[in-house]
Enzyme design. Structure first.
Site, mmCIF file in Angstrom:
data_model
loop_
_atom_site.group_PDB
_atom_site.id
_atom_site.type_symbol
_atom_site.label_atom_id
_atom_site.label_comp_id
_atom_site.label_asym_id
_atom_site.label_seq_id
_atom_site.Cartn_x
_atom_site.Cartn_y
_atom_site.Cartn_z
ATOM 1 N N ARG A 7 0.795 -1.028 0.072
ATOM 2 C CA ARG A 7 0.013 -0.074 -0.079
ATOM 3 C C ARG A 7 1.024 1.129 -0.061
ATOM 4 O O ARG A 7 1.706 1.229 0.665
ATOM 5 C CB ARG A 7 -0.841 0.218 1.054
ATOM 6 C CG ARG A 7 -1.801 1.138 1.050
ATOM 7 C CD ARG A 7 -2.823 1.256 2.485
ATOM 8 N NE ARG A 7 -3.528 2.355 2.615
ATOM 9 C CZ ARG A 7 -3.907 3.386 3.580
ATOM 10 N NH1 ARG A 7 -3.547 2.599 4.925
ATOM 11 N NH2 ARG A 7 -4.526 4.174 3.490
ATOM 12 N N HIS A 8 0.481 2.308 -0.688
ATOM 13 C CA HIS A 8 1.483 3.644 -0.800
ATOM 14 C C HIS A 8 1.570 3.891 0.446
ATOM 15 O O HIS A 8 0.829 3.852 1.629
ATOM 16 C CB HIS A 8 0.604 4.423 -1.530
ATOM 17 C CG HIS A 8 -0.843 5.135 -0.983
ATOM 18 N ND1 HIS A 8 -0.863 5.757 0.012
ATOM 19 C CD2 HIS A 8 -2.029 4.525 -1.365
ATOM 20 C CE1 HIS A 8 -1.966 6.183 0.121
ATOM 21 N NE2 HIS A 8 -2.854 5.117 -0.384
ATOM 22 N N GLU A 10 2.079 7.412 3.390
ATOM 23 C CA GLU A 10 1.028 8.254 3.944
ATOM 24 C C GLU A 10 0.994 9.539 3.061
ATOM 25 O O GLU A 10 1.914 10.171 2.453
ATOM 26 C CB GLU A 10 1.406 8.930 5.309
ATOM 27 C CG GLU A 10 0.187 9.522 6.030
ATOM 28 C CD GLU A 10 0.692 10.153 7.258
ATOM 29 O OE1 GLU A 10 0.250 9.535 8.347
ATOM 30 O OE2 GLU A 10 1.155 11.123 7.389
ATOM 31 N N THR A 11 -0.249 10.027 2.966
ATOM 32 C CA THR A 11 -0.485 11.439 2.128
ATOM 33 C C THR A 11 -1.050 12.514 3.290
ATOM 34 O O THR A 11 -1.559 12.136 4.376
ATOM 35 C CB THR A 11 -1.447 11.456 1.150
ATOM 36 O OG1 THR A 11 -2.992 11.022 1.619
ATOM 37 C CG2 THR A 11 -1.108 10.407 0.015
ATOM 38 N N GLU A 12 -1.391 13.782 2.830
ATOM 39 C CA GLU A 12 -1.864 14.541 3.895
ATOM 40 C C GLU A 12 -3.414 14.362 4.056
ATOM 41 O O GLU A 12 -3.959 14.520 5.107
ATOM 42 C CB GLU A 12 -1.789 16.113 3.454
ATOM 43 C CG GLU A 12 -0.213 16.671 3.524
ATOM 44 C CD GLU A 12 -0.065 16.711 5.077
ATOM 45 O OE1 GLU A 12 -0.677 17.088 5.754
ATOM 46 O OE2 GLU A 12 1.027 16.068 5.312
ATOM 47 N N ASN A 14 -4.479 11.224 4.180
ATOM 48 C CA ASN A 14 -4.529 10.104 5.074
ATOM 49 C C ASN A 14 -4.798 10.866 6.474
ATOM 50 O O ASN A 14 -5.440 10.244 7.233
ATOM 51 C CB ASN A 14 -3.515 9.275 4.833
ATOM 52 C CG ASN A 14 -3.501 8.386 3.836
ATOM 53 O OD1 ASN A 14 -2.431 8.134 2.979
ATOM 54 N ND2 ASN A 14 -4.578 7.879 3.061
ATOM 55 N N ARG A 57 0.695 8.788 -5.658
ATOM 56 C CA ARG A 57 1.291 8.419 -4.338
ATOM 57 C C ARG A 57 1.342 6.768 -4.404
ATOM 58 O O ARG A 57 2.568 6.511 -3.593
ATOM 59 C CB ARG A 57 0.015 8.485 -3.299
ATOM 60 C CG ARG A 57 -1.454 7.864 -3.763
ATOM 61 C CD ARG A 57 -2.473 8.297 -2.694
ATOM 62 N NE ARG A 57 -3.776 7.731 -2.945
ATOM 63 C CZ ARG A 57 -4.649 8.160 -3.661
ATOM 64 N NH1 ARG A 57 -4.469 9.189 -4.293
ATOM 65 N NH2 ARG A 57 -5.799 7.307 -3.612
ATOM 66 N N GLU A 81 -7.062 3.045 -6.995
ATOM 67 C CA GLU A 81 -7.911 3.120 -5.709
ATOM 68 C C GLU A 81 -9.433 2.950 -6.173
ATOM 69 O O GLU A 81 -9.775 3.542 -7.238
ATOM 70 C CB GLU A 81 -7.765 4.023 -4.941
ATOM 71 C CG GLU A 81 -8.428 4.086 -3.581
ATOM 72 C CD GLU A 81 -8.455 2.987 -2.572
ATOM 73 O OE1 GLU A 81 -8.574 1.899 -3.148
ATOM 74 O OE2 GLU A 81 -8.061 3.078 -1.605
#
Length: 211
Positions: A7-8, A10-12, A14, A57, A81
Site C-alpha cells: 500500500r502507498h 501516507e498523504t496529507e 490520509n 502516491r 484506488e
C-alpha cells in the site's frame, strides 16, 4: 513468482482522514520516509518488474522502494484506488464525519454498500483487481520473477479477497493495511498463495485508517 504487494505511503489526506479515491494526492514527507524505510526492509530482494497504480502516491512509493535500480515500472489502472465519486475529499473519521449515514456500510457491510454518483461498489473493484491478478499469475515469462505491486487500501483488499476466495462480506479481512505495509504472495502453477500479510519495516506510529 513472488509478488510483493504494498500500500502507498501516507498523504496529507490520509492524515486528515479524507476520502482520496482517485483524486491524485501526492505523498507527504512522512509517507516518503515510510517508503524509504520499506525500501531498506526489501533491500535483499531483486525486483524484476513493478506494477503500479497510475496515481502519484502509489507510483512515488514504488519509485522510492526501487530507488537506484533499473526495474521497469508499468502503470495499470486496474489496481487504481476505488472510485468514490462525489464523496471524494470528504472526511470519514468518527469525529469529523461528512458523509451520509449509509456510508457506514463501507466498513461493516461492503456487500450492501451503495456507490455514489461516479463511484464504484466493492464487486466492481474486486472484479478489476481480480482480472489484473489472474492475468499476471498466468504470465509464463514471469514465473521466476520477483514483482513489486504498488497500490491502495481498497484495491489491495480486493486482490487479497480474490486470493483468499472470500465473499464480499469479508472484503476487508483483518482491516485496511497500514501505509507501506507489504504482503508477500507466492504463485505456483498460476495459483497465488499468501505467505505473509500487512508487514511493516518501520517503527513509526501510524493511526488506524478507520479512526
Amino acid at each position: 513468482m513472488k509478488l510483493y504487494i504494498v500500500r502507498h505511503g501516507e498523504t496529507e489526506w490520509n492524515k486528515a482522514r479524507k476520502i482520496q479515491g482517485q483524486v491524485d494526492i501526492p505523498l507527504n514527507e512522512f509517507g516518503r520516509t515510510l517508503a524509504k524505510k520499506t525500501a531498506k526492509g526489501l533491500a535483499d530482494i531483486k525486483f524484476d518488474l513493478c506494477y503500479t497504480s497510475p496515481l502519484v502516491r502509489a507510483r512515488e512509493t514504488a519509485e522510492l522502494i526501487l530507488a537506484g535500480g533499473t526495474t521497469q515500472i508499468i502503470e495499470d489502472a486496474r489496481i487504481e484506488e476505488m472510485a468514490f465519486g462525489e464523496y471524494e475529499g470528504r472526511c470519514c473519521s468518527k469525529k469529523g464525519w461528512e458523509l451520509p449515514d449509509e456510508f457506514g456500510r463501507f466498513f461493516d457491510g461492503p456487500d450492501r454498500y451503495q456507490a455514489p454518483e461516479g463511484g464504484e461498489d466493492f464487486a466492481q473493484v474486486k472484479k478489476r483487481t481480480g482480472e489484473f491478478l489472474n492475468e499476471l499469475c498466468k504470465k509464463a515469462e514471469y514465473q521466476n520473477s520477483n514483482i513489486l505491486i504498488a497500490t491502495h487500501g481498497a484495491a489491495l483488499a480486493g486482490m487479497l479477497n480474490n486470493i483468499k476466495g472470500r465473499p464480499l462480506t469479508e472484503y476487508w479481512g483483518d482491516g485496511v493495511h497500514k501505509n507501506c505495509a507489504v504482503t508477500e504472495v507466492e504463485v505456483i502453477d498460476g495459483i497465488p498463495k499468501i505467505i505473509s500479510e500487512n508487514v511493516v519495516y518501520y517503527d513509526d506510529e501510524v493511526e488506524p485508517w478507520e479512526e
